[in-house]
Design a protein around this motif. Structure first.
Motif, PDB file in Angstrom:
ATOM      1  N   UNK A  85       0.834  -1.203   0.000  1.00  0.00           N
ATOM      2  CA  UNK A  85       0.000   0.000   0.000  1.00  0.00           C
ATOM      3  C   UNK A  85       0.867   1.250   0.000  1.00  0.00           C
ATOM      4  N   UNK A  86       1.882   1.253   0.849  1.00  0.00           N
ATOM      5  CA  UNK A  86       2.776   2.418   0.910  1.00  0.00           C
ATOM      6  C   UNK A  86       3.467   2.663  -0.430  1.00  0.00           C
ATOM      7  N   UNK A  87       3.973   1.597  -1.035  1.00  0.00           N
ATOM      8  CA  UNK A  87       4.709   1.756  -2.288  1.00  0.00           C
ATOM      9  C   UNK A  87       3.782   2.090  -3.462  1.00  0.00           C
ATOM     10  N   UNK A  88       2.649   1.399  -3.550  1.00  0.00           N
ATOM     11  CA  UNK A  88       1.765   1.541  -4.717  1.00  0.00           C
ATOM     12  C   UNK A  88       0.876   2.773  -4.662  1.00  0.00           C
ATOM     13  N   UNK A  89       0.334   3.096  -3.489  1.00  0.00           N
ATOM     14  CA  UNK A  89      -0.676   4.149  -3.398  1.00  0.00           C
ATOM     15  C   UNK A  89      -0.206   5.404  -2.683  1.00  0.00           C
ATOM     16  N   UNK A  90       0.712   5.226  -1.702  1.00  0.00           N
ATOM     17  CA  UNK A  90       1.030   6.353  -0.828  1.00  0.00           C
ATOM     18  C   UNK A  90       2.356   7.030  -1.143  1.00  0.00           C
ATOM     19  N   UNK A  91       3.076   6.521  -2.129  1.00  0.00           N
ATOM     20  CA  UNK A  91       4.305   7.198  -2.559  1.00  0.00           C
ATOM     21  C   UNK A  91       5.475   7.077  -1.606  1.00  0.00           C
ATOM     22  N   UNK A  92       5.500   6.049  -0.757  1.00  0.00           N
ATOM     23  CA  UNK A  92       6.633   5.846   0.149  1.00  0.00           C
ATOM     24  C   UNK A  92       7.838   5.362  -0.650  1.00  0.00           C
ATOM     25  N   UNK A  93       9.008   5.965  -0.372  1.00  0.00           N
ATOM     26  CA  UNK A  93      10.237   5.623  -1.100  1.00  0.00           C
ATOM     27  C   UNK A  93      11.099   4.606  -0.374  1.00  0.00           C
ATOM     28  N   UNK A  94      11.064   4.654   0.957  1.00  0.00           N
ATOM     29  CA  UNK A  94      11.938   3.780   1.754  1.00  0.00           C
ATOM     30  C   UNK A  94      11.199   3.358   3.017  1.00  0.00           C
ATOM     31  N   UNK A  95      11.401   2.112   3.420  1.00  0.00           N
ATOM     32  CA  UNK A  95      10.871   1.611   4.687  1.00  0.00           C
ATOM     33  C   UNK A  95      12.040   1.359   5.630  1.00  0.00           C
ATOM     34  N   UNK A  96      11.874   1.789   6.878  1.00  0.00           N
ATOM     35  CA  UNK A  96      12.904   1.604   7.893  1.00  0.00           C
ATOM     36  C   UNK A  96      12.360   0.851   9.095  1.00  0.00           C
ATOM     37  N   UNK A  97      13.300   0.323   9.865  1.00  0.00           N
ATOM     38  CA  UNK A  97      13.090  -0.360  11.135  1.00  0.00           C
ATOM     39  C   UNK A  97      12.689  -1.817  10.932  1.00  0.00           C
ATOM     40  N   UNK A  98      11.428  -2.183  11.054  1.00  0.00           N
ATOM     41  CA  UNK A  98      10.881  -3.540  10.859  1.00  0.00           C
ATOM     42  C   UNK A  98      11.549  -4.600  11.738  1.00  0.00           C
ATOM     43  N   UNK A  99      11.288  -4.550  13.060  1.00  0.00           N
ATOM     44  CA  UNK A  99      11.646  -5.695  13.887  1.00  0.00           C
ATOM     45  C   UNK A  99      10.767  -6.887  13.505  1.00  0.00           C
ATOM     46  N   UNK A 100      11.152  -8.065  13.950  1.00  0.00           N
ATOM     47  CA  UNK A 100      10.493  -9.335  13.652  1.00  0.00           C
ATOM     48  C   UNK A 100      10.989  -9.843  12.288  1.00  0.00           C
ATOM     49  N   UNK A 101      11.875 -10.835  12.332  1.00  0.00           N
ATOM     50  CA  UNK A 101      12.587 -11.277  11.133  1.00  0.00           C
ATOM     51  C   UNK A 101      11.671 -11.793  10.031  1.00  0.00           C
ATOM     52  N   UNK A 102      10.606 -12.507  10.412  1.00  0.00           N
ATOM     53  CA  UNK A 102       9.696 -13.024   9.385  1.00  0.00           C
ATOM     54  C   UNK A 102       9.039 -11.874   8.618  1.00  0.00           C
ATOM     55  N   UNK A 103       8.717 -10.791   9.320  1.00  0.00           N
ATOM     56  CA  UNK A 103       8.141  -9.612   8.657  1.00  0.00           C
ATOM     57  C   UNK A 103       9.198  -8.939   7.788  1.00  0.00           C
ATOM     58  N   UNK A 104      10.415  -8.812   8.308  1.00  0.00           N
ATOM     59  CA  UNK A 104      11.488  -8.155   7.561  1.00  0.00           C
ATOM     60  C   UNK A 104      11.793  -8.887   6.253  1.00  0.00           C
ATOM     61  N   UNK A 105      11.816 -10.217   6.289  1.00  0.00           N
ATOM     62  CA  UNK A 105      12.077 -10.982   5.068  1.00  0.00           C
ATOM     63  C   UNK A 105      10.970 -10.758   4.037  1.00  0.00           C
ATOM     64  N   UNK A 106       9.727 -10.649   4.501  1.00  0.00           N
ATOM     65  CA  UNK A 106       8.611 -10.376   3.590  1.00  0.00           C
ATOM     66  C   UNK A 106       8.716  -8.974   2.996  1.00  0.00           C
ATOM     67  N   UNK A 107       9.080  -7.992   3.837  1.00  0.00           N
ATOM     68  CA  UNK A 107       9.219  -6.601   3.366  1.00  0.00           C
ATOM     69  C   UNK A 107      10.358  -6.495   2.355  1.00  0.00           C
ATOM     70  N   UNK A 108      11.436  -7.217   2.605  1.00  0.00           N
ATOM     71  CA  UNK A 108      12.576  -7.183   1.686  1.00  0.00           C
ATOM     72  C   UNK A 108      12.167  -7.668   0.301  1.00  0.00           C
ATOM     73  N   UNK A 109      11.358  -8.703   0.257  1.00  0.00           N
ATOM     74  CA  UNK A 109      10.898  -9.243  -1.029  1.00  0.00           C
ATOM     75  C   UNK A 109       9.987  -8.251  -1.756  1.00  0.00           C
ATOM     76  N   UNK A 110       9.036  -7.671  -1.035  1.00  0.00           N
ATOM     77  CA  UNK A 110       8.127  -6.690  -1.649  1.00  0.00           C
ATOM     78  C   UNK A 110       8.908  -5.484  -2.150  1.00  0.00           C
ATOM     79  N   UNK A 111       9.876  -5.040  -1.360  1.00  0.00           N
ATOM     80  CA  UNK A 111      10.689  -3.872  -1.734  1.00  0.00           C
ATOM     81  C   UNK A 111      11.453  -4.130  -3.020  1.00  0.00           C
ATOM     82  N   UNK A 112      11.976  -5.329  -3.161  1.00  0.00           N
ATOM     83  CA  UNK A 112      12.707  -5.672  -4.388  1.00  0.00           C
ATOM     84  C   UNK A 112      11.767  -5.683  -5.588  1.00  0.00           C
ATOM     85  N   UNK A 113      10.577  -6.253  -5.411  1.00  0.00           N
ATOM     86  CA  UNK A 113       9.596  -6.284  -6.511  1.00  0.00           C
ATOM     87  C   UNK A 113       9.249  -4.880  -6.994  1.00  0.00           C
TER      88      UNK A 113
END
Length: 401
Positions: A85-113
């Motif tokens: 949502x942030x990347x597609x609709x809200x114009x977010x350029x970068x995501x920071x922080x993201x504790x919880x490794x399972x969430x971070x691995x998912x965010x890393x994949x979405x960010x690459x896409x």
């Protein structure tokens, strides 16, 4: 009169042009704002990001920065959905922080896409710069290998050569047990048992009894945040350390120790990349942070958000654009890192940020001068010794040399 009007018009045109020339940057701080990791990251990470923008003097350097935040609830599907949502609709350029490794691995994949940028400060899994590395991700603050090399190595050298793990049953806990086991066995120790604990959990009594019954010299807590606090409190109630077994908090933050108090946590050995009382620069930042944030000193995760934002903005300033996340991350790797909290460092091709780690011991109550005077430094671990060699990580972005 006409001359004044012309001058005013010209000044207005220049101001408009300057405003139009500003590079827009939208930063998303995504973390746990309501659960077991809220004290580690939460609103404090947003405060740290705002301080970084202010200290960088972003507006003076042509950057128009906006910060948004959200709670991923420690759920990979929630985190991935928010990122999209942030990347597609809200114009977010970068995501920071993201504790919880399972969430971070998912965010890393979405960010690459989406070809955006991800600067992780909160998650621990070293897989972010290993088999699951990404050209769009930087892992800033710490990881499971550095924690294992610090605390695991130190405990074995102190005679703790048999281990039993209490392991949070998700990606972070599993990675931390794996990496600590490797260090323990490399140093001549052995693991006599382990148990997976639900994430999160409030009652560790049955798991602690198993660990106590194992006879292991060290009980390794492969968990974090509220889980670590609960486990250490309950271990104290059971008199485990009085019985001769040591508790190794494999990921412990200053906020955890502050909550526990030195009376409960005294003697605990731990590894961190940041402590508010390390030097004049960390003290100055931490005093400002505390005035802004209810008197609380910053955690390493919050410090990592600060350092990550500073360096990200340096890269955006150099490129004069935040739109191509892959380019921004590449520029971050090209530029040497330097900030008041972590000092000088580098970002390797696999995305691992390299800086010193510190081995601390929690002070005894009589040694602590105030509620945030928590640690004494046992050792400084150089970054190239703390973190895994790049050739051993299995990151497909880099060669084996």
């Amino acid at each position: 009169m006409l001359k004044r009007l012309l001058l005013a018009g010209a000044a207005g045109a220049l101001m408009t042009a300057a405003a139009q020339a500003q590079t827009p940057v939208k930063i998303g701080v995504l973390n746990d704002r309501s659960g077991v990791y809220a004290d580690i990251s939460g609103e404090g990470s947003v405060v740290a990001a705002r301080m970084a923008v202010e200290d960088f003097k972003a507006a003076e350097k042509g950057l128009k920065v906006e910060i948004v935040s959200a709670d991923h609830q420690n759920k990979p599907d929630v985190g991935a959905s928010l990122a999209r949502q942030w990347y597609d609709r809200d114009g977010v350029d970068v995501i920071l922080d993201v504790p919880t490794s399972s969430v971070a691995l998912a965010i890393s994949q979405v960010t690459r896409e989406k070809n955006k940028a991800f600067v992780n400060s909160g998650a621990g899994t070293a897989d972010l710069t290993g088999a699951q590395c990404s050209p769009n991700t930087v892992h800033w603050t710490y990881d499971t290998v550095a924690l294992a090399n610090g605390t695991g190595g130190a405990m074995v050298k102190r005679g703790g050569n048999t281990w039993f793990f209490l392991t949070a049953d998700y990606a972070f806990g599993q990675a931390l047990q794996r990496d600590t086991t490797a260090v323990v066995t490399k140093n001549g120790g052995k693991v006599v048992g382990s148990v997976k604990t639900p994430f999160p959990t409030a009652d560790f009594s049955s798991f602690l009894l198993q660990a106590q019954g194992s006879g292991a010299k060290v009980i390794g807590l492969a968990n974090a945040g509220g889980d670590t606090i609960n486990a250490i409190k309950q271990a104290a109630e059971f008199g485990i350390t009085e019985g001769g077994q040591a508790i190794a908090g494999l990921l412990v933050f200053s906020s955890d120790v502050h909550s526990l108090t030195p009376k409960v946590a005294q003697g605990l050995v731990l590894t961190e990349p940041f402590y508010w009382d390390l030097n004049d620069a960390t003290r100055a930042f931490s005093d400002r942070f505390a005035k802004t944030f209810n008197g609380k000193k910053p955690t390493a995760v919050q410090a990592g958000v600060y350092g990550g934002v500073i360096h990200y903005l340096k890269a955006v300033e150099a490129l004069k654009s935040a739109k191509d996340g892959g380019q921004v991350i590449a520029k971050m790797k090209e530029l040497p890192t330097d900030d008041p909290l972590f000092g000088k460092g580098t970002i390797r091709p696999d995305g691992r940020k390299i800086h010193d780690m510190y081995l601390f011991e929690v002070k005894k109550p009589g040694e602590s001068k105030d509620p945030w005077d928590l640690y004494k430094t046992l050792a400084t671990i150089p970054g190239n010794e703390a973190f895994r060699p790049m050739s051993e990580g299995g990151c497909p972005l880099v060669g084996k040399s």
